[in-house]
Design an enzyme around this catalytic site. Structure first.
Site, short mmCIF file in Angstrom:
data_model
loop_
_atom_site.label_atom_id
_atom_site.label_comp_id
_atom_site.label_asym_id
_atom_site.label_seq_id
_atom_site.Cartn_x
_atom_site.Cartn_y
_atom_site.Cartn_z
N GLU A 185 -2.13 -5.74 -3.71
CA GLU A 185 -1.31 -4.75 -2.52
C GLU A 185 -0.37 -5.38 -2.27
O GLU A 185 0.99 -4.97 -1.93
CB GLU A 185 -1.68 -3.77 -1.49
CG GLU A 185 -2.18 -2.66 -2.15
CD GLU A 185 -3.39 -1.70 -1.40
OE1 GLU A 185 -3.72 -0.67 -1.86
OE2 GLU A 185 -3.98 -2.81 0.01
N ASP A 239 1.17 -1.63 0.27
CA ASP A 239 0.12 -0.14 -0.14
C ASP A 239 1.04 1.44 0.18
O ASP A 239 0.44 2.44 -0.78
CB ASP A 239 -0.72 0.05 0.96
CG ASP A 239 -1.82 2.00 1.22
OD1 ASP A 239 -2.66 1.32 0.09
OD2 ASP A 239 -1.54 1.52 2.55
#
Length: 232
Positions: free
Chosen positions: A124, A52
């Site tokens: 992610e 992320d």
């Protein structure tokens, strides 16, 4: 996950892992890890957290270096739009990522392979794994390959701006009610339709918008409504 599956996924990604364990970890949902601690002692949550941050940095760097000289506000809104679940899950589906996830029985039974949240998290996690496995240049190359078209499209179209949410907030503030969107007409052949939507506030028609789908038409109608309200 079989070697065959690993190879197919790596082909889709355009990246070959030196450490297959990192790839396996990136695809391991916590439900599978909880049920199979001997086989998969760790899940993908840590890699997801790392990915992320890496994704956000690469996007912001790309936006900052853009020839458009984007403002901080535009960069912030564009980044927020691009890292949301719907965009990430769309990318996951383009990679057929759902078929590679390692899920527990409960998640498997409830359609976990199609859940947007799980797919977004897996994207992610894979980015985090690529960063650890190949370094920044490799993960940046992958991110731009997956996201560049979307980034450029958002910048040129301004789709990061949520006109409908802004109109709803303004409508509640000014009129203590929320807007109502009504489909006025749809024209054209099945594969090439144009939709016209009108937005009403307190029963009064405020504006209309046309688009290739209802969502786009509603967005344009909301933008026009905001423009009218700002002038009144």
């Amino acid at each position: 996950m079989s070697v065959h599956d690993s190879t197919e996924l790596e082909k889709s990604l355009g990246y070959t892992f030196r450490s297959k364990k990192l790839l396996q970890e990136a695809l391991t949902h916590k439900s599978y890890s909880h049920e199979n601690p001997q086989i998969a002692p760790v899940c993908n949550e840590r890699l997801e957290f790392l990915g992320d941050s890496v994704l956000g940095f690469v996007i912001v760097e790309y936006l900052f270096l853009s020839k458009n000289q984007l403002s901080e506000s535009v960069m912030s809104k564009t980044k927020s739009y691009l890292v949301q679940e719907s965009v990430l899950s769309e990318i996951a589906r383009s990679l057929s990522l759902g078929r590679y996830l390692m899920l527990g029985k409960g998640e498997e039974a409830t359609g976990g392979r199609k859940k947007g949240s799980l797919l977004a998290d897996a994207v992610e996690a894979i980015l985090g794994a690529v960063y650890l496995d190949g370094g920044y240049r490799k993960v940046r190359k992958l991110i731009l390959r997956l996201f560049k078209e979307k980034i450029d499209s958002v910048i040129s179209s301004g789709d990061f701006h949520d006109f409908k949410s802004e109109l709803q907030e303004k409508s509640q503030l000014l009129f203590s009610t929320i807007p109502e969107y009504r489909l006025i007409k749809q024209e054209g052949k099945e594969h090439d339709k144009t939709f016209t939507v009108a937005v009403y506030i307190s029963g009064e028609r405020l504006s209309t918008g046309c688009g290739r789908n209802k969502k786009q038409a509603e967005t344009i109608a909301a933008r026009e409504a905001l423009s009218k309200l700002s002038k009144s």
